[in-house]
Every structure is written in C-alpha cells, then in structure tokens.
Design an enzyme around this catalytic site. Structure first.
Site, mmCIF file in Angstrom:
data_model
loop_
_atom_site.group_PDB
_atom_site.id
_atom_site.type_symbol
_atom_site.label_atom_id
_atom_site.label_comp_id
_atom_site.label_asym_id
_atom_site.label_seq_id
_atom_site.Cartn_x
_atom_site.Cartn_y
_atom_site.Cartn_z
ATOM 1 N N GLU A 48 72.002 -5.380 62.496
ATOM 2 C CA GLU A 48 71.543 -4.340 63.400
ATOM 3 C C GLU A 48 72.580 -3.963 64.445
ATOM 4 O O GLU A 48 72.462 -2.922 65.098
ATOM 5 C CB GLU A 48 70.240 -4.811 64.035
ATOM 6 C CG GLU A 48 69.232 -5.023 62.903
ATOM 7 C CD GLU A 48 67.960 -5.705 63.309
ATOM 8 O OE1 GLU A 48 67.977 -6.397 64.327
ATOM 9 O OE2 GLU A 48 66.968 -5.535 62.605
ATOM 10 N N GLN A 59 57.663 -6.313 55.269
ATOM 11 C CA GLN A 59 58.801 -7.036 55.834
ATOM 12 C C GLN A 59 58.387 -8.423 56.321
ATOM 13 O O GLN A 59 59.253 -9.244 56.637
ATOM 14 C CB GLN A 59 59.420 -6.251 56.999
ATOM 15 C CG GLN A 59 60.173 -5.007 56.549
ATOM 16 C CD GLN A 59 60.830 -4.260 57.699
ATOM 17 O OE1 GLN A 59 60.492 -3.122 57.952
ATOM 18 N NE2 GLN A 59 61.784 -4.880 58.383
ATOM 19 N N ARG A 69 66.159 -0.781 62.778
ATOM 20 C CA ARG A 69 67.437 -1.460 62.607
ATOM 21 C C ARG A 69 67.987 -1.961 63.936
ATOM 22 O O ARG A 69 69.137 -1.722 64.308
ATOM 23 C CB ARG A 69 68.458 -0.564 61.921
ATOM 24 C CG ARG A 69 69.541 -1.404 61.243
ATOM 25 C CD ARG A 69 70.547 -0.558 60.507
ATOM 26 N NE ARG A 69 71.470 -1.436 59.812
ATOM 27 C CZ ARG A 69 71.878 -1.247 58.564
ATOM 28 N NH1 ARG A 69 71.433 -0.233 57.866
ATOM 29 N NH2 ARG A 69 72.733 -2.063 58.012
ATOM 30 N N CYS A 70 67.113 -2.619 64.684
ATOM 31 C CA CYS A 70 67.592 -3.273 65.902
ATOM 32 C C CYS A 70 66.594 -4.342 66.244
ATOM 33 O O CYS A 70 65.501 -4.360 65.739
ATOM 34 C CB CYS A 70 67.703 -2.286 67.062
ATOM 35 S SG CYS A 70 66.122 -1.770 67.725
#
Lengths: 283, 806
Positions: free
Chosen positions: B760, B237, B384-385
């Site tokens: 997110e 990522q 996902r935050c």
C-alpha cells in the site's frame, strides 16, 4: 448490464438484411461493430427485438482507392489503420482512427457504425464532413447518396431512414496537408475537443481549407467560415485568430464530466490552432 | 560428501527463499485464463439474484409491487425488507458500530441502494424481473455536502437513530452527526499555534473515490438442508470474519458454515465489508434450499459498494522562522455516506488517521474527526492503504508544501530539517504511535541525488523564465513526498474487528518426502502470497519454495485469521509463517540429534540441514528429517512434522519511502505529462524484489488514477455522475508513466524476519507525489491548494484563476 431478450439475425447479403427490416420494421435494427449499440442495450436504454448482425455481408467490406476512395461500412478501424493504399492516399484517416478507442475496440468498431449512429462523440462524422464525404444508403426503394455535411440532424438523429442501411462512404482523394488533433482524458474516451483539418497551399498561400470539429455540439460541426478565414493567407496571425473565432461561433458545447462550456471552448481553440499549424506545415 | 553435493551457495539458491526474485507461481493459471473466480463457480440447480436499486438519493418508499415480476416465468421470489424483518435481517450491523439496511426499510438514503432482491432460475430472467418490480417513491430533500448536513434544520437522514444522543464512538451533537473522535493535546497545540512565528493554514480535500477492483463483489450461497451446512463462496478479503458474522447474523452454528474465498481479482479494501448481496443470497438459499449466486455489475459496484476517502481536512501547521515545525492541528469533516460502514479496527473510527504527523518530529499535535451522514453510498474503506493512512499522508505532505511556500523555503530542505532522526527510533509521536524504525535522512538523500534534484530545480527555474518570456506554454512541476506508513494491524490489545483480535496465523505440515503445505488466515487477491509466503518458509525450514504449497481462503481447512487488507499479511501472517517454521525447525533439530546420535545443542542449522558442530560431513537434511519423522519411532517425540502459530504483533510496522514526480503541465489544455517518477521504498527485509516492484507499479498506477482523474462525483440530486468506466478513470498502460524503483532496507526490529509490508506504500506516497507536482508547477504564481483529482479541466481552471490565459 444485461440486455433484454432479442432475436438475432445474421444475413449474408444486403437484400437479406433489408428483408428482416421490412418484416419487423421499428423492432429491427442493424448492428455493425456493436461498440455503441451493445452498451446501450445492456444499459436498457434501447430495447431491440430483432438485431441484424451485418458481419457476414461481404458487400459491406473492402476499401477501394483511386481518385475516389470508397470504404465499405463494415470496414473496422483496425482495417482502416492497416490499409497501406488508404493510408498513403488519405493519411488523415489513419491519424484519426488511431485516436479512436483502443486496439481491442478498433478490431470490432466499424467506420459505418461510427458515422451512422449519430453519436456526437464519435470521431468519424466530423472527419467525413472535413473530407466532404458522401454516405451511400440502401433501402427498399434502392440506393441514394447523402453528403456527410447534410447527414446529421441532432444527437442520434440522421438523414438515414429507419428502413435504410448505410453501406459505404466515398470521398475524393484529399490533397495537401492534414491533421486530426484530439484531446481526451484517457484512452478510449470521447474527445474533450477534436479538430479535423485539410489545407491546400500554393506559393505559400492557402487555397483551400476544410475544418470540422467533434464533440462540441450535438452534431459534428463543419465550420465553413473557419476554413474561409484561412484562404489567401499563410494560416497564422490574424487569419488564424479569425478562423478560431469563426469556429467558436459555430460550436455549441455542453457541460459534462470533461468540464464546463468555457473550458471546452478554450480547448477547442487550442486544438484547432495546433491542427491548423500541423496541416499547414504538411501542405 | 561427493562432488555432486551442491555447495552452500547452490543450496541457498535452490531454496528460492528470502530475497529471491522468484516468478509468481499463481501466474501460470492467471495468464492462461485458468483462474477460478466466484463467477466461475457453477453448482447444480443454482439460482441467480439481482437487486432492484433506488434511482433516488433520498426518498420514502410508498409501496413495492412485485406481482408482475413474480408472474415472469423463472422468477422464484422477490425479497423486500418486510420478508427479512421476521428474521431480524432487514438491517445488519456494520464494522463501524452502526447498522445498515440490508433492503430499504421505509426509505432509501442513497442512489443505488438495495430495495428488493429478485431470485430467478436464470441470470437473464433476474435482470428482466428487476425491471418489473414497481416501486413508488416520494422524494425527500437530498444532502450531498457534509457541511450542509450539520447545519441547523438540515433534513434528518437517519430517522432510525434521530433521537440517539450517543453513538458507537461517543456523543452525537446533531441528527446527521456520527461521532467526534479526538487524539492529541488540543489546548497545548492551539497554544503553540497562537504564539508561533509562522502558521500555514489550509483546507485539504481528499475526494471520494472507489477501489474499483477489476472483479466486482459477488458470492454463491449454498444451504444444504439435509446436513444443515451452509457453504458461502465469495470475494471476501476476510473469509474467517465473514464466517463468524454469518453465524452471528443467521444463528447457524459456526461449525456448520464454510466460507471459501476462491481466486479474487483485486480487493483494495472493497471486499472487506459485508454487503446486502451476501445476506440476501444466504437468505434466498435457506428459503429455496438451492444455491444462489449474486454478482455485481460494474455500475452496481461503483455506485453502491464501499467507496474510499471523502475527507475534508482543515489544517494548521506552526513553525519557527527557520522552519522547525512546532505543532500540527487538524480537523476533519468525514463524509461517511448513509451508514457508517467504514472498515476500521473497532476502537479507531477514523482509522489510523493520527499517523498524520508523518515522518516529522512534531512536538505537539491535535486531531479531531467529525463523522457525518449524507445521501451517498456507505463505505470509507482503506483503498490500498492502511486505515485512513493515505488521507493522513496526503494531508501532512500538502501541509509541508504549503508551509514551505509560506516560509519561502525549499520543500526538500524543510522536510530534511524536520525528519525524525535515526537515533530517535523507536519514536513516540505526539499522537500516540511508537514508530518502530526508520532512517529517513539516508533515504531522502539517496532519492534527491538519484533524480538530480538541484538540476531539476535549475531546469524548472529556467522553464519559468521561458514561460514568462512567452517561449513556452508548459510549466514544470516537481512533486516531492516523504511518507511513513503504519501497517500490520494489529496488536490484539488495541485492534479488533467485530471483537475478533487482529492476529493472524499459519499452519504447516511437512510431508514425508520433504515437501510441505502451509495454510494461512489471510487471502491473496493478487498479492502473490503463494509465492512469497513459500519463500519466507523456505528460508526458515530449508525446503525449496518450489516444494511448498500455500493455501488460503477455505475456513474449513485454514487456521483462523483476520484476512488481507491494510498491508497486514506480511507483518502479521508472514510473522506467523516464520514462527511456525521455527517450531518445525525446533522439532527437526531433536529428530536430527536422535538420528546423528548427538545432543541437540551439538547441532547447528545450515541452510537446509542440521550439521554436527565441527564435523561438517555429519548432517541430516530437512528432507531426511521429514522422512524420519514419519517412518520411525523417536523416543520422546510424537510422529509427524507439523506446527501452527498464531501471531499477535507487538506493534505496527512503519514502512516509509521517498517519491519524486516530475511533470510538464500545458496551461492551455490542462494536460499534464508525467516525464519522470522515482519511487524509493523501505519496507524492511525484502522477501521478493520482483513482487515488491510489481506492487509498487500497481500502487503507483492507482495513485496516478486518484490524483489525476478518478472520483465518485455526485450532482446536487445525489445522482452518481461517474458510474461507468467511461467517466471513472481506471488507467491503462497508455496513461501509465515509466516508474523507476529504488530501495533502502531498514528491518523492523520486532518482526521475526524484519519485514514491514509494501503493497500500500505506493498508493499512500504516490497520491501526494502526483498532486504536489501539480501544485509545484504553479507555486511561482502563488497557488496554495487546488483539490484533486487534477484532471484537465481542474488544472486548466487553476491556470485560468491565476491569470495564465492572458
């Protein structure tokens, strides 16, 4: 998640499959849809030197529907669901099969594999006990029939000998009302609790009741006492309570990620009540 | 102009720029199975690595015997910590200032830990060989409970630092303690709480879970011994940071390392960190001179690569009798597992958890976070935050509900009277953030009206009465959430990862015939960057998005950037894209002025062209300008049309939203049916509404999973109980409810196009919405807190404890 090496056999008839078993004995094992066996191999929980794929054995396929219904062991769940004659004659099969796994798995998973593997999580064994089905086993000494209600001995241990192949399932066309009720955490999951119920009624009174539970013991549980408790009643009130109590006395669930024993027993009772109510309604 | 010239509206439509529901350009290959993922990479002579992993959560290693494995034909090498030690690679630094074993050095600290790395000529041989490596263990006492880890006399987990009193984030008060991180005014907060009209207090646990991307982690390392270049393909990522880390760890000059992130099948924070598999693959490739591939299987991924959450949040919230919040106090016991490998900006060991005052105007607050070692896998990534923001949002949104219960107030009204008001922005929070913009009341009113909130409450009250009369066994829950995200990390003065400032970048080249390529420092893992960044650029430079290629992930070609996580791509790289586009346009204006023989200032920009002011028939389109930049000498200007921008954001962005979930709960089976889910998101300027909707659907589905069943659970021996997808809940279409999406639009005042990020938000806001619905169903029976995940048996247990089973 990679299995050890194995030899792959693909016979075209039962004799061919039996021949491979005769040659390799314990080292050989038949595979049907593979949805139980292949994950076990990938996890290296089972090691199989000779894998005998039955998908080309034509004699293991096909469904015949009459007063007796006969289903070849290699009929897939998808095949069960989409057989119009079978669904008309024994709709409980379709109702149960639709609650097994997901469409992708049902294209491959077979009824024979589901009943023969002896996995307490599988739905078909309990259903077949409810239907009082008979399993046909073929081995080196020929063919024999074993009632589903006598087939299961312990988890993954059945009356089938290592050198036998389960070739077909047969049962009398069921009469009356039916229900297959299953609680699961998600699609593809084994049951937290499931109940197969067949009910026959005359003049508002239950004349015959057959009840079997899934994934609530190390084998499917046919609860004769639960069925008996309903006979001669309308299937509600005290009779229903008695049937549920009888079933609870027969099951022996264990704790797992689905929940503790207390919870499973409670849900089993709720599921059975719902299944009986639905089956009585349909009878 | 002739009749064939498109009018302005058509020209705008042709751009497919900001606001266009453009179909994702990536999907043509993804939907046809033509993506190119790391496991699709096959290099000549490639070898395969696989790990021998620890079956124990805590044990001393007595011996490792690789003889039988090495005797297996096809096995090239078996690496252990002893082999890596001379290279100084048996341990590696983590992103959180700790260090982590690459291969078990004397002991193992969690189940699934990497013990030895087998390299073989064939993937199947590698799998066979790991079974043949004989490891003798002496098991040690296991600690899976972070509170027990801090008890006197608790077993020492990290013997390597047992005597170190000082960690990367300050003093350590116990051998299993990592840090205490504090923010806010403790004394003032405690004073407010001790004298408040009303104080609600609760322990809120956000359980351990896992991002579980569909594609697991993996890499292919290829060392070319002739030219000295290392190429590393992998599921990264943050490919540029991986290159820098690889250079620092290996000693290979950074220009000799090329890191490539190919297509990535979901990241969700799981693919930010550096894992032992990468290090071992690189070492194996250097040793053998051949490419080495390592790909995790699903169980490896769930058991060993980075988990998320695992925060025990003790909260106190003070208010007046009328419900005005006067203070917030929070102490977190954070279970970090065996190594502190959280992926947070360096200065923030608890991420941005101090956004936990949420959307409310709370005058004073305090947060303390104790990081603790246990015998569990390391991680603590932002699933996902943005960093620890979902924990913060869950905490405050539970505390609000608990306070409402204590005040016997409607929870929607309690939120309304405490929201930060529109005129208070930019708002300085008690815990140190500057919220850039917001209009919470408008969004809240819109949401409540959309679901007919009053009608729902009336129906709920009727249902409750029917339940009490024995007419139904189902209770109705209304789950409210109003969340404020903090994303777009971040300003270089505060935010870095391993010393790299968290800017991002975009480089644009316009081709002579009026098409373009843009390269960014980010990397899409499914977010649709190739679609949306082209749209940003289209609106800036007047070239259709269809004529703009967006490329990311190859460190040899893309400009340096910090990657994609924490909803930072649009706030940071998106801003760089807009600003690089503006540089293109500035040069284009000079070229157009030359071509039209007017002064620069006599031109105005009109969608896709520069037009002479007051003479609309005299213009040069961007395509004409691009061609001119390559084919004629323009006095005072260099040929070509290129630009690069490195963007250091002045602040974070603060997306927000209002989510409402309606659930029917069967108290006898514990089954919860989600009948309605309404999600209003305000992510500022909306680049592609369809992509936003897809992001919201995906994030809500992950939130559903987390709230309703997904967890990484351990038994007391430290065995992972949820190591396969049979037990680890990953929802399919079957379990997923229908979502209704909605929006308001409050642009960020400091972002070049006003965008804030959205990927997110649905996870941050969704988890409390689902969880609050469960709690709300039981509110009438006095339930204060029941911990997630709300699976059937836990809901049943709640009903049972409340006496609802008769």
């Amino acid at each position: 998640m990679i299995p050890p090496a194995f030899e792959y056999h693909r016979p075209t008839d039962i004799a061919g499959a039996l021949g491979v078993i005769a040659e390799h004995g314990d080292e050989a094992r038949v595979i049907a849809g593979g949805h139980s066996l292949i994950p076990m191999m990938k996890l290296r929980m089972v090691e199989i030197a000779h894998l005998i794929d039955l998908q080309d054995v034509a004699d293991l396929k096909g469904i015949s529907v009459g007063e007796t219904i006969r289903i070849g062991a290699m009929v897939t769940q998808h095949g069960l669901i989409n057989d119009a004659a079978l669904s008309a004659a024994a709709p409980i099969l379709r109702e149960a099969a639709l609650q097994i796994a997901d469409p992708q798995v049902r294209y491959c998973g077979t009824v024979g594999g589901n009943v023969a593997n002896g996995d307490p999580g599988n739905d078909m064994p309990g259903l077949m006990q409810c239907l009082d089905a008979t399993f046909t086993l073929v081995g080196p000494d020929g063919s024999r029939d074993v009632p589903a209600r006598e087939f299961y001995e312990a988890a993954y241990t059945t009356a089938r000998e290592d050198d036998e192949i389960l070739t077909a399932i047969s049962f009398a066309k069921p009469a009356g009302g039916y229900a297959y009720e299953k609680q699961k955490r998600k699609i593809g999951d084994y049951a937290t609790a499931a109940a197969a119920v067949l009910i026959e009624k005359q003049g508002g009174k239950i004349t015959a009741a057959s009840i079997a539970m899934t994934n609530l013991s190390d084998i499917p549980v046919f609860s004769e006492a639960a069925g008996d408790a309903l006979k001669g009643t309308d299937g509600t009130g005290a009779a229903l309570d008695k049937a549920v109590a009888a079933m609870l006395a027969d099951i022996d669930p264990t704790e797992d990620n689905r929940g503790p024993v207390e919870f499973k027993k409670h849900v089993a009772g709720v599921i059975l009540r719902r299944a009986i109510a639905r089956a009585v309604d349909r009878a | 102009m002739n009749d064939m010239t498109p009018n302005r509206e058509e020209r705008v439509a042709n751009l497919k720029g900001l606001g266009c529901k453009r179909k994702r350009v990536e999907d043509a290959r993804f939907t046809q199975g033509k993506g190119n993922y790391v496991d699709d990479i096959k290099l000549p002579g490639m070898l395969f690595g696989d790990f021998v992993r620890s079956p124990y959560a805590h044990a001393r290693i007595k011996s490792i015997n690789a003889e039988a494995a090495l005797a297996l034909p096809g096995v090239i090498a078996v690496l252990t910590a002893k082999d890596l030690e001379p290279l100084g690679l048996h341990w590696m630094p983590t992103l959180a200032g700790d260090k982590q074993m690459v291969l078990a050095d004397g002991k193992v600290l969690f189940q699934g830990q990497e013990v030895a790395f087998v390299v073989a000529s064939d993937r199947y041989v590698a799998a066979d060989a790991i079974e043949l490596v004989e490891v003798e263990y002496d098991d040690l006492p296991v600690i899976t409970d972070p509170f027990k880890a801090l008890e006197d006399g608790a077993t020492v987990l990290r013997e390597d630092i047992a005597d170190k009193k000082e960690g990367a984030h300050g003093p350590r008060r116990h051998h299993n303690h990592i840090f205490l991180w504090e923010e806010g005014n403790k004394a003032a907060t405690e004073a407010v709480i001790s004298s408040a009209d009303v104080v609600a207090e609760e322990m809120v646990y956000y359980h351990r879970t896992h991002p579980c991307p569909l594609e697991t982690c993996g890499c292919v390392a290829s060392m070319d011994k002739i030219n000295g270049k290392l190429t590393l393909y992998g599921t990264f990522q943050a490919p540029h940071v991986v290159r820098t880390v690889a250079s620092l760890l290996s000693g290979i000059d950074e220009h000799n390392i090329r890191v490539v992130s190919p297509d990535i099948g979901g990241g969700f924070g799981n693919k930010v960190g550096v894992y032992p598999g990468y290090v071992c693959s690189i070492v194996a490739s250097i040793v053998t001179g051949k490419p080495v591939k390592w790909i995790e299987d699903r169980m490896d991924n769930l058991m060993a690569t980075a988990f998320a959450r695992d925060y025990w949040m003790q909260g106190k919230i003070a208010a007046t009798k009328e419900g005005k919040i006067t203070g917030l106090w929070c102490h977190v016991t954070a279970d970090h597992g065996a190594f502190d490998a959280c992926a947070d900006p360096t200065k923030y060991p608890a991420g941005f958890f101090h956004i936990c005052t949420g959307s409310y105007d709370i005058p004073v607050a305090y947060v303390g976070v104790d990081g603790v070692y246990t015998n569990k896998a390391p991680g603590g990534v932002a699933y996902r935050c943005s960093f620890r923001v979902t924990e913060a949002a869950y905490f405050i949104e539970r505390m609000i509900e608990i306070l409402a219960q204590k005040l016997d107030m409607d929870a929607a009204e309690l939120r309304r009277i405490n929201f930060i008001r529109k005129e208070q922005f930019p708002y300085h929070s008690a815990l140190g953030w500057e919220y850039d913009s917001g209009d919470y009341h408008t969004a809240w009113d819109k949401a409540l009206e959309a679901v007919d909130y009053k009608g729902l409450r009336k129906e709920q009250a009727e249902r409750l009465e029917a339940f009490k009369r024995g007419e139904t066994r189902k209770l109705m829950g209304i789950g409210l959430t109003f969340f404020t995200e903090i994303v777009g990390a971040g300003p270089v003065k505060n935010c870095d990862i391993l010393g790299m400032g968290m800017f991002d970048s975009c480089e644009i080249r316009i081709h002579p015939t009026g098409s373009a390529i843009a390269r960014l420092g980010t990397i899409s893992q499914g977010q649709g960057h190739a679609t949306t960044f082209a749209q940003i650029l289209a609106s800036e430079i007047g070239i259709s998005a269809d004529k703009i290629t967006v490329e990311e992930g190859d460190t040899d070609t893309a400009p340096y950037g910090l990657g994609t996580y924490g909803s930072r791509s649009t706030p940071v790289a998106g801003a760089a894209t807009a600003l690089a586009g503006r540089k293109i346009r500035a040069k284009a204006q000079m070229i157009a002025a030359y071509l039209l023989e007017v002064h620069d200032n006599d031109l105005e920009w009109d969608v896709d062209r520069f037009v002479v002011k007051g003479a609309p028939e005299r213009f040069k389109t961007m395509a004409e300008i691009a061609y001119a930049s390559y084919n004629q000498a323009i006095p005072g200007l260099e040929p070509g049309l290129e630009a690069v921008s490195y963007y250091d954001p002045p602040n974070m962005t603060y997306p927000f939203g209002a989510y409402i979930c309606v659930m029917d709960i069967d108290v006898d089976t514990g089954v919860a049916d989600i009948r309605q889910f309404y999600a209003l998101d305000d992510c500022g300027t909306r680049i592609n509404p369809m992509v936003i909707e897809g992001q919201v659907h995906g994030g809500l589905t992950e939130a559903l999973a987390i709230a309703m069943g997904q967890e990484i659970a351990y038994d007391e021996m430290g065995n992972v109980k949820t190591g396969t997808l049979m037990d680890f809940f990953l929802p399919t279409a079957w379990e997923t409810p229908n979502y209704v999406t909605d929006h308001t639009e409050t642009p960020s005042p400091h972002h070049p196009i006003g965008a804030k990020g959205v990927g997110e938000s649905p996870n941050v806001g969704g988890v409390p919405a689902f969880s609050n619905a469960v709690h709300d169903a039981f509110r009438a029976f006095g339930l204060k807190q029941s911990h997630m995940p709300h699976d059937h048996w836990r809901i049943w247990k709640t009903a049972n404890k409340l006496g609802l089973h008769g």
